[in-house]
Design a protein around this motif. Structure first.
Motif, short mmCIF file in Angstrom:
data_model
loop_
_atom_site.label_atom_id
_atom_site.label_comp_id
_atom_site.label_asym_id
_atom_site.label_seq_id
_atom_site.Cartn_x
_atom_site.Cartn_y
_atom_site.Cartn_z
N LYS A 8 31.24 40.23 32.66
CA LYS A 8 30.23 40.25 31.60
C LYS A 8 30.84 40.93 30.39
O LYS A 8 31.54 41.93 30.52
N ILE A 9 30.60 40.35 29.23
CA ILE A 9 31.15 40.91 28.00
C ILE A 9 30.08 40.96 26.92
O ILE A 9 29.09 40.22 26.98
N LYS A 10 30.30 41.82 25.97
CA LYS A 10 29.46 41.88 24.77
C LYS A 10 30.33 41.46 23.60
O LYS A 10 31.43 41.98 23.43
N VAL A 35 39.99 43.02 22.16
CA VAL A 35 39.27 43.20 23.42
C VAL A 35 39.32 44.68 23.76
O VAL A 35 40.39 45.28 23.78
N ILE A 36 38.16 45.25 24.02
CA ILE A 36 38.07 46.66 24.37
C ILE A 36 37.47 46.74 25.78
O ILE A 36 36.40 46.17 26.03
N SER A 37 38.17 47.41 26.69
CA SER A 37 37.64 47.55 28.05
C SER A 37 37.51 49.02 28.38
O SER A 37 38.34 49.85 28.00
N HIS A 38 36.44 49.32 29.09
CA HIS A 38 36.20 50.68 29.54
C HIS A 38 35.42 50.60 30.86
O HIS A 38 34.28 50.17 30.88
N ASN A 39 36.06 50.99 31.95
CA ASN A 39 35.42 50.99 33.27
C ASN A 39 34.83 49.62 33.63
O ASN A 39 33.66 49.52 34.00
N ASP A 40 35.61 48.59 33.51
CA ASP A 40 35.19 47.21 33.81
C ASP A 40 34.05 46.69 32.93
O ASP A 40 33.37 45.73 33.28
N GLU A 41 33.83 47.32 31.79
CA GLU A 41 32.90 46.81 30.79
C GLU A 41 33.73 46.36 29.60
O GLU A 41 34.60 47.09 29.14
N THR A 88 28.67 35.75 30.14
CA THR A 88 29.37 35.81 31.42
C THR A 88 30.54 34.85 31.32
O THR A 88 30.37 33.68 30.98
N ILE A 89 31.72 35.38 31.60
CA ILE A 89 32.97 34.62 31.49
C ILE A 89 33.55 34.41 32.88
O ILE A 89 33.56 35.33 33.68
N LEU A 90 34.05 33.22 33.13
CA LEU A 90 34.72 32.92 34.37
C LEU A 90 36.21 32.80 34.12
O LEU A 90 36.64 32.04 33.25
N LEU A 91 36.99 33.59 34.87
CA LEU A 91 38.46 33.53 34.78
C LEU A 91 38.98 32.81 36.01
O LEU A 91 38.70 33.23 37.14
N HIS A 92 39.70 31.75 35.84
CA HIS A 92 40.29 30.98 36.93
C HIS A 92 41.70 31.51 37.14
O HIS A 92 42.61 31.16 36.39
#
Length: 75
Positions: free
Chosen positions: A7-9, A19-25, A70-74
């Motif tokens: 899930k991303i905002k 892309v900024i990630s913090h604790n799987d967010e 919601t993004i799906l990564l293959h």
């Protein structure tokens, strides 16, 4: 083939694309406006670069017109 959904905002009309990630967010800043799918196209390109995979392996599965997606990564 492994699949991973995240899930991303999205923050459109930003000064930088990142892309900024913090604790799987994830928060993704895109330069493009949300009109005509331009922000979604840039979002896919940024995520593909971030996860080091081809753009064809990144897809939006929900939230096409929302800031929360919601993004799906293959993998």
């Amino acid at each position: 083939m492994l699949f991973r959904s995240i899930k991303i905002k999205v923050k459109p009309n930003s000064k930088t694309g990142e892309v900024i990630s913090h604790n799987d967010e994830f928060t993704v800043r895109v330069k493009s406006s949300p009109h005509d799918g331009k922000a979604n196209t840039e979002l896919i390109a940024l995520l593909a670069d971030y996860f080091n995979m081809p753009k064809s392996r990144v897809s939006i599965i929900s939230g096409f017109k929302s800031k929360i997606k919601t993004i799906l990564l293959h993998e």
